[in-house]
Design a protein around this motif. Structure first.
Motif, short mmCIF file in Angstrom:
data_model
loop_
_atom_site.label_atom_id
_atom_site.label_comp_id
_atom_site.label_asym_id
_atom_site.label_seq_id
_atom_site.Cartn_x
_atom_site.Cartn_y
_atom_site.Cartn_z
N THR A 121 -8.60 20.20 -15.92
CA THR A 121 -8.94 20.74 -14.60
C THR A 121 -7.71 21.40 -14.00
O THR A 121 -6.61 20.84 -14.05
CB THR A 121 -9.45 19.64 -13.65
N ASP A 163 -20.83 28.87 -15.05
CA ASP A 163 -20.69 27.90 -16.13
C ASP A 163 -20.99 28.59 -17.45
O ASP A 163 -21.93 29.39 -17.55
CB ASP A 163 -21.66 26.73 -15.96
N TYR A 220 -25.09 30.60 -20.36
CA TYR A 220 -24.27 30.64 -19.16
C TYR A 220 -25.14 30.82 -17.92
O TYR A 220 -26.31 31.20 -18.00
CB TYR A 220 -23.24 31.78 -19.24
N GLU A 257 -19.77 21.56 -24.99
CA GLU A 257 -18.55 22.02 -24.33
C GLU A 257 -18.94 22.93 -23.15
O GLU A 257 -19.74 23.85 -23.32
CB GLU A 257 -17.67 22.80 -25.30
N LYS A 258 -18.34 22.66 -22.01
CA LYS A 258 -18.68 23.40 -20.80
C LYS A 258 -17.42 23.86 -20.09
O LYS A 258 -16.51 23.06 -19.86
CB LYS A 258 -19.52 22.52 -19.86
N SER A 259 -17.38 25.14 -19.75
CA SER A 259 -16.29 25.71 -18.95
C SER A 259 -16.87 26.19 -17.62
O SER A 259 -17.88 26.91 -17.61
CB SER A 259 -15.62 26.87 -19.67
N SER A 260 -16.23 25.80 -16.52
CA SER A 260 -16.72 26.16 -15.19
C SER A 260 -15.62 26.79 -14.36
O SER A 260 -14.46 26.34 -14.42
CB SER A 260 -17.25 24.91 -14.46
N TYR A 293 -10.84 25.69 -12.10
CA TYR A 293 -11.34 25.81 -13.48
C TYR A 293 -11.49 24.41 -14.05
O TYR A 293 -10.60 23.56 -13.88
CB TYR A 293 -10.38 26.63 -14.35
N ASP A 294 -12.60 24.18 -14.73
CA ASP A 294 -12.87 22.85 -15.27
C ASP A 294 -13.43 22.99 -16.68
O ASP A 294 -14.35 23.78 -16.92
CB ASP A 294 -13.86 22.11 -14.38
N TYR A 295 -12.86 22.22 -17.62
CA TYR A 295 -13.35 22.17 -18.99
C TYR A 295 -13.77 20.73 -19.29
O TYR A 295 -13.00 19.79 -19.06
CB TYR A 295 -12.27 22.62 -19.98
N SER A 296 -14.99 20.55 -19.81
CA SER A 296 -15.49 19.20 -20.04
C SER A 296 -16.33 19.15 -21.30
O SER A 296 -16.74 20.18 -21.86
CB SER A 296 -16.32 18.72 -18.84
#
Length: 262
Positions: free
Chosen positions: A122, A200, A229, A174-177, A139-142
């Motif tokens: 994050t 997303d 997305y 995998e998710k990028s926001s 920005y968040d990667y989870s």
């Protein structure tokens, strides 16, 4: 027939973190998260017995039991840089997960254990122009694990027109926001406006896929798919007018979104 379903879930977590100031504006954090999750789904279907006039004959093809347990340890580290006008937060962790699943269907027991090392990150940037005007960017990667049903290679025959089987080769989702906000709002007068933009993007999203045979029966499983997305943008404006003991507040809000699924 009569069907009885019972579901239960439990979740426990603990968090330990230590912060060390390096300078007046720089701080470093490190620690670990500990999580334990369990879930149970028990479904039993009974056929009607005309001799006893009760629903007492267990239907094995329409009865199943699944359970799953997740144990995870997530070491983490973070940095905060704070100045007069802006703040920057960087956080990262790696979740080391033991994922144990069990199924009992048609008197056949199936066990599946998986181990994962899932990264998370994050980054948050905030800039304060004035007391009422500020900007933020996040920005968040989870990562997220498949469910036990999606993962276990158990052939489910409870629907004669659709046979479902899990896929043990599924990858985590995998998710990028990204989230952008700009606000110019005076809380004293309750007047101002704000703008936002967020989106997303998914790698290895999990979807169901079906193949039809000559008779029209479906055979369904789960696969990973990328390129999914969604995005949204919006704005709002508020104005406050005070007259004596009375206050009139009015405003306008507009937003729109777009999603792409496969």
């Amino acid at each position: 027939q009569t069907t009885k379903k019972k579901s239960s879930s439990d979740a426990y977590s603990a968090d330990i973190e230590y912060t060390e100031p390096i300078t007046d504006s720089l701080r470093v954090r490190f620690g670990s998260d500990f999580d334990w999750n369990s879930s149970v789904n028990d479904e039993k279907t009974f056929n009607f017995n005309p001799d006893t006039q009760e629903y007492s004959d267990l239907n094995l093809s329409l009865s199943n039991y699944t359970s799953s347990v997740q144990n995870s340890v997530a070491p983490k580290v973070g940095i905060t840089l704070q100045k007069n006008k802006f703040t920057l937060n960087l956080d990262s962790r790696t979740s080391i997960v033991n994922f144990n699943n069990h199924s009992l269907y048609l008197n056949n027991a199936t066990d599946l254990s998986k181990k994962y090392a899932l990264p998370f990150a994050t980054a948050i940037f905030r800039y304060k122009f004035t007391r009422s005007k500020n900007l933020s960017l996040k920005y968040d990667y989870s990562n997220a694990l498949p469910s036990a049903t999606q993962l276990m290679p158990v052939v489910n025959l409870n629907n004669p027109l659709n046979t479902i089987v899990g896929n043990p080769n599924l990858h985590p989702i995998e998710k990028s926001s990204v989230n952008f906000n700009f606000k110019n709002y005076d809380f004293r007068s309750r007047s101002g406006y704000s703008l936002y933009l967020k989106g997303d993007y998914y790698d290895n999203d999990i979807v169901s896929t079906s193949i039809y045979d000559e008779s029209g029966k479906r055979n369904t499983t789960y696969v990973n798919i990328s390129g999914v997305y969604n995005a949204s943008i919006g704005a709002n404006w508020n104005q406050s007018v005070k007259s004596g003991a009375h206050t009139l507040v009015y405003g306008l809000e507009l937003n729109t979104g777009y999603s792409f699924h496969k």
